[in-house]
Design a protein around this motif. Sequence first.
Motif, PDB file in Angstrom:
ATOM      1  N   ALA A 108      29.203  19.067   1.278  1.00  0.00           N
ATOM      2  CA  ALA A 108      29.024  19.418   2.692  1.00  0.00           C
ATOM      3  C   ALA A 108      28.265  20.726   2.836  1.00  0.00           C
ATOM      4  N   TYR A 140      26.786   9.281  10.603  1.00  0.00           N
ATOM      5  CA  TYR A 140      26.961   9.965   9.321  1.00  0.00           C
ATOM      6  C   TYR A 140      26.806  11.465   9.527  1.00  0.00           C
ATOM      7  N   ASP A 141      27.470  12.229   8.685  1.00  0.00           N
ATOM      8  CA  ASP A 141      27.386  13.686   8.730  1.00  0.00           C
ATOM      9  C   ASP A 141      25.984  14.101   8.259  1.00  0.00           C
ATOM     10  N   CYS A 143      24.914  16.941   7.585  1.00  0.00           N
ATOM     11  CA  CYS A 143      24.945  18.132   6.735  1.00  0.00           C
ATOM     12  C   CYS A 143      25.259  17.806   5.275  1.00  0.00           C
ATOM     13  N   ARG A 144      25.348  16.535   4.956  1.00  0.00           N
ATOM     14  CA  ARG A 144      25.528  16.135   3.557  1.00  0.00           C
ATOM     15  C   ARG A 144      24.686  14.892   3.298  1.00  0.00           C
ATOM     16  N   TYR A 232      34.549   4.357   8.654  1.00  0.00           N
ATOM     17  CA  TYR A 232      34.604   5.748   9.078  1.00  0.00           C
ATOM     18  C   TYR A 232      35.859   6.412   8.529  1.00  0.00           C
ATOM     19  N   GLN A 234      38.204  10.389   9.030  1.00  0.00           N
ATOM     20  CA  GLN A 234      38.419  11.504   9.954  1.00  0.00           C
ATOM     21  C   GLN A 234      39.342  12.530   9.334  1.00  0.00           C
ATOM     22  N   HIS A 238      38.909  16.713  14.161  1.00  0.00           N
ATOM     23  CA  HIS A 238      37.452  16.640  14.072  1.00  0.00           C
ATOM     24  C   HIS A 238      36.984  15.216  14.377  1.00  0.00           C
ATOM     25  N   VAL A 241      33.587  10.190  11.292  1.00  0.00           N
ATOM     26  CA  VAL A 241      32.316  10.236  10.574  1.00  0.00           C
ATOM     27  C   VAL A 241      32.210   8.977   9.722  1.00  0.00           C
ATOM     28  N   PRO A 316      27.727  15.080  14.391  1.00  0.00           N
ATOM     29  CA  PRO A 316      28.384  16.339  14.055  1.00  0.00           C
ATOM     30  C   PRO A 316      28.525  16.547  12.550  1.00  0.00           C
ATOM     31  N   CYS A 317      28.466  17.802  12.136  1.00  0.00           N
ATOM     32  CA  CYS A 317      28.769  18.161  10.753  1.00  0.00           C
ATOM     33  C   CYS A 317      30.276  18.373  10.642  1.00  0.00           C
ATOM     34  N   VAL A 318      30.869  17.764   9.640  1.00  0.00           N
ATOM     35  CA  VAL A 318      32.319  17.880   9.454  1.00  0.00           C
ATOM     36  C   VAL A 318      32.577  18.317   8.004  1.00  0.00           C
TER      37      VAL A 318
END
Length: 321
Positions: A108, A140-141, A143-144, A232, A234, A238, A241, A316-318
């Motif tokens: 992440a 999908y996130d 940030c990864r 998904y 979670q 949050h 994702v 969103p980034c999680v």
Amino acid sequence: MGAMDREWFHESRDARMNGVRRSPSGRIPEWSLDDALRQASAPPPWRPGPAPKKRRRSPRVRLRFGTVGALALLVFLYLTPTLFDRYVLPAALPYLPGAEVPPRGVEAGDVPLGAPPPAPASNAYTLMESPVEDQEWVAYDPCRPVHYVVRPDNAPAGSEGLVQKAVAEVSAATGLQFVDDGTTTEAPTEDRDLYQPELYGKRWVPVLITWTGPTEIPGLEGDVAGLGGSDYAQTPGHPLVYVGGQVQLDAPDAAETLQYPDGRAYLKATIMHELGHVVGLDHVDDPHQLMYADNIGQISFGDGDRAGLALLGTGPCVPGL
């Protein structure tokens, strides 16, 4: 009077201590002070004394305030099932034997790894329905990376490179960074485990792309050329994702498609369509979009498709997932 208090008298008592016996180190032992004060004293460890009676003693456990507080919090949360299930259990699950989820935050980042291009001015797209009311759509996130693997079994001759080309199209339209992890032996299934450390290490499973057929996947019966979608996950507090999607391609149908003059283009479009489902697009009623359910002739993403894909690239980034 404590031991330290007896070792160091106030100045008003110095005169009484002139004749008090001292240890070889020059310090005044407790028994000497007790004699000086005419109090009974237990013999110190370094002076022989009467043998004590044998008795069992429980070991002394010293707890700092923070430890006591943490234990009290755990007890409180355990006795409050809602809080325990929501906060404590999810954090502990990755580290329990036989864990079904990976450690949090693997790969992440703090910012998206890429960005989608400007979205066309079109609303001819539909996003997959969110399973929760307070979240309109799931993605999908960004940030990864989104890992993917291919099971090469049953791949028809002439399909070489089409999966990679289709993935590149979806990556460019969403800004999501896909990573090709090569081949796998994992079979497609309708009930896939999202954490398989023996195959993929301690992270969420990659997107699985397989060449299969109705015998293995009954959902491919009839005119269905492929299936696609994602599951998904979670972390408490949050957004949902997507993790661990699948694309299941009907290999016999694909082999037949490749017999046509533009067969590779049509097969690539089929893979792009299923990958659209993987990242969160649903079918639309507009025949000019690749996500049209009964596509006949559309071989690239339309404006509506691209608008939806661009939106799905801004999820969103999680990092705690």
